[in-house]
Enzyme design. Structure first.
Site, short mmCIF file in Angstrom:
data_model
loop_
_atom_site.label_atom_id
_atom_site.label_comp_id
_atom_site.label_asym_id
_atom_site.label_seq_id
_atom_site.Cartn_x
_atom_site.Cartn_y
_atom_site.Cartn_z
N LYS A 1 48.57 17.45 58.05
CA LYS A 1 48.00 16.27 57.40
C LYS A 1 47.00 16.70 56.34
CE LYS A 1 45.30 12.12 58.40
NZ LYS A 1 44.51 11.35 59.32
N LYS B 1 44.73 19.78 60.03
CA LYS B 1 44.19 18.62 59.34
C LYS B 1 43.14 19.12 58.35
CE LYS B 1 41.94 14.18 60.10
NZ LYS B 1 41.34 13.27 61.10
ZN LIG Z 1 37.80 11.46 63.22
#
Ligand SMILES: [Zn+2]
Length: 325
Positions: A250, A198
């Site tokens: 992501k 992420k």
């Molecule tokens: Zn968070």
């Protein structure tokens, strides 16, 4: 040898008709692959449109059951749930309160649509008054104190009926801590989908409005630097070693190389999150008449599949369920 090349080889032969193209297409996207993210807010009466994400609303908790029914009727088979809390505090404790918003919305979703896969986004940024993803100690997010809370939140969500726990806090050791917490509480069969790669991305901008996040500062001490690819592979491999059942990259579009690299290095199912900024870019460009929305959505999801994604989180899931590609 002239046999190995033009004119004996003509790739256009298999592109001649729609049926031929369908036969040789290498990837497909169906509703079986898609996860629809939703935002549920407590103590509001009416749906609140998110202006930076046309077509997306914050759903009032009071109307959640009706909304889940409508989402299921559109053909969506899996949702990722985010709470928009009105009971924020320093640690985000409402997230592990058995009567808190997280537990209530998961229960409501499972009671309404038992066959729907309900995924619990597992983090604190929507539940802390400072908007960070964990406990703040001396001005920094404290990794190990946050781990305990992630385990608590996960057990709380599993108890409420969540089918999948999806930790997105990017704390070191979070998968191991959550697995241990779930197992100790008897949830040995509850899978973990790790937001493993992420990135600290500007593409999350519209999400912050959607989720009512009060962040001051940034998340660069825990989310990944957008310029790093090898590190994403390390994050993913560590999450696998700690017991993740599904890995994730992501955002999606700017990180297709990461998706492809992770795909080559794991046998786990792999998810990609087409984030709010990707959604907004397409929606606004289409509204301005610059792009054909449906074809662009199809092409971006096709790109994720080609790069190696099995599951796709996308705000377009409902539209696709209703109207197809
Ligand atoms: Zn968070």
């Amino acid at each position: 040898m002239s046999n190995d090349t033009f004119p004996s080889i003509r790739l256009r032969r298999l592109r001649k008709t729609p049926a031929l193209r369908d036969l040789v297409r290498e990837n497909a996207v169906t509703m079986n692959d898609l996860i629809y993210p939703i935002f549920v807010e407590e103590d509001i009466e009416d749906a609140l449109p998110v202006s930076s994400m046309p077509g997306i609303n914050r759903i009032p908790e009071k109307k959640l059951a009706a909304e889940i029914k409508a989402i299921a009727a559109d053909g969506v088979k899996a949702i990722m749930m985010f709470g928009v809390s009105h009971k924020k505090d320093a640690t985000g404790s409402d997230a592990w309160n058995p009567d808190g918003l997280t537990a209530r919305m998961i229960k409501r979703a499972k009671d309404t649509a038992p066959d729907m896969v309900v995924m619990a986004d597992t983090c604190f940024c929507e539940y802390t008054d400072h908007g960070h993803c964990g406990v703040i100690e001396h001005g920094h997010v404290h990794n190990d104190m946050t781990l305990q809370n992630l385990a608590r939140q996960s057990v709380n969500s599993a108890r409420a009926g969540a089918d999948v726990i999806a930790p997105s806090a990017m704390m070191d050791g979070q998968i191991a801590a959550i697995r241990e917490g779930l197992d100790e509480a008897g949830f040995t069969d509850t899978p973990i989908m790790a937001y493993s790669s992420k990135f600290a991305s500007a593409f999350y901008g519209p999400f912050r409005a959607a989720a009512g996040c009060e962040l001051k500062g940034d998340r660069k001490t825990y989310q990944m630097d957008p310029f790093n690819g090898r590190e994403a592979l390390r994050e993913s491999m560590l999450d696998e070693a700690e017991g993740a059942d599904i890995l994730m990259v992501k955002p999606g579009l700017p990180y297709l190389d990461v998706l492809a690299r992770v795909r080559e290095n794991t046998l786990l199912p792999l998810a990609v999150y087409q984030v709010s900024g990707e959604y907004a870019m397409i929606k606004f460009a289409a509204a301005a008449g610059a792009l054909d929305e449906k074809r662009i959505v199809r092409e971006t999801l096709g790109g994720f599949k080609r790069a190696g994604a099995d599951l796709i989180l996308t705000y377009f899931a409902r539209d696709i369920g209703r109207e197809g590609f």
